[in-house]
Design an enzyme around this catalytic site. Structure first.
Site, PDB file in Angstrom:
ATOM      1  N   ASP A  12      53.806  12.759  14.112  1.00 56.93           N
ATOM      2  CA  ASP A  12      52.497  12.941  13.518  1.00 56.93           C
ATOM      3  C   ASP A  12      52.692  12.912  12.003  1.00 56.93           C
ATOM      4  O   ASP A  12      53.817  13.026  11.503  1.00 56.93           O
ATOM      5  CB  ASP A  12      51.907  14.279  13.973  1.00 56.93           C
ATOM      6  N   ASP A  14      50.143  14.325   9.051  1.00 61.79           N
ATOM      7  CA  ASP A  14      49.722  15.519   8.311  1.00 61.79           C
ATOM      8  C   ASP A  14      50.253  16.781   8.983  1.00 61.79           C
ATOM      9  O   ASP A  14      50.108  16.974  10.192  1.00 61.79           O
ATOM     10  CB  ASP A  14      48.196  15.582   8.250  1.00 61.79           C
TER      11      ASP A  14
END
Length: 219
Positions: A12, A14
């Site tokens: 991922d 952020d």
């Protein structure tokens, strides 16, 4: 053709690679103040979901247009700071021929801005799966299944690195080995959804990952 290294790595963005979650929380909290949804802890509840998914919470087309304008202006001026240790961790994986992909709910414009600020960052990854490439948002595993396919490693032989509850659930649903980062939620909150919880990528070694994979493979 499957890669011969022990595993693949799916990240991922952020809250895992870049330190932006606090800034986004402030942004979406302000949006919810202006356009209340009635959803408790709204800024946290939407973490890990795509912008089209978020827009479903608003019926008025004028409200949607204003939010889209605000998020575009917000992201155009953001500074995308890498977490400490991220570059070293990615370099270690690359040096060990581990294939990597980003699987993010961010759009392609944001990714363009990120790579403009960090020109060398793109070179670490075989593929980048952004919101334009999926039809189902996390916690659906679609993005991580696509990421595994793109790097040529079966999902069960991939590590997923996630910080959001939606993302952790997506990694689980994909059948991957899930490492949770306690950057957005406390460790106790994400531990039930992760095979390992860490504070950040700095200091995690190849031996740590191989050891975790071996332990999860035992009957």
């Amino acid at each position: 053709m499957k890669n011969s290294v022990p595993f693949g790595a799916l990240f991922d963005l952020d809250g895992v690679l870049i330190d932006s979650e606090t800034t986004y929380t402030r942004f979406w909290s302000e949006i919810d103040r202006i356009y209340p949804t009635g959803i408790e802890n709204y800024a946290l509840a939407i973490k890990g979901t795509t912008l089209p998914e978020i827009m479903r919470h608003y019926e008025d087309s004028r409200v949607k247009a204003d939010i889209l304008r605000r998020i575009t202006e917000f992201q155009e001026t953001m500074v995308y700071e890498l977490y400490p240790g991220v570059a070293d961790f990615l370099s270690m994986l690359r040096d060990n021929s581990v294939p990597m992909a980003i699987v993010t709910s961010s759009d392609d414009r944001k990714m363009e801005l990120l790579f403009r600020q960090h020109p060398a960052f793109r070179g670490f990854f075989t593929s980048v799966i952004d919101a334009s490439m999926v039809t189902r948002s996390k916690p659906d595993p679609q993005g991580y299944l696509l990421g595994a396919e793109k790097i040529g490693v079966s999902p069960e032989n991939c590590f997923v690195f996630e910080d959001s509850l939606q993302g952790l659930k997506a990694g689980r649903a994909a059948g991957a080995m899930v490492i949770g980062l306690a950057t957005t939620y406390p460790a106790r909150k994400i531990a039930p959804l992760a095979d390992m919880v860490i504070d950040g990528l700095g200091g995690v070694s190849m031996n740590d990952l191989i050891g975790l994979k071996d332990s999860l493979s035992r009957p």
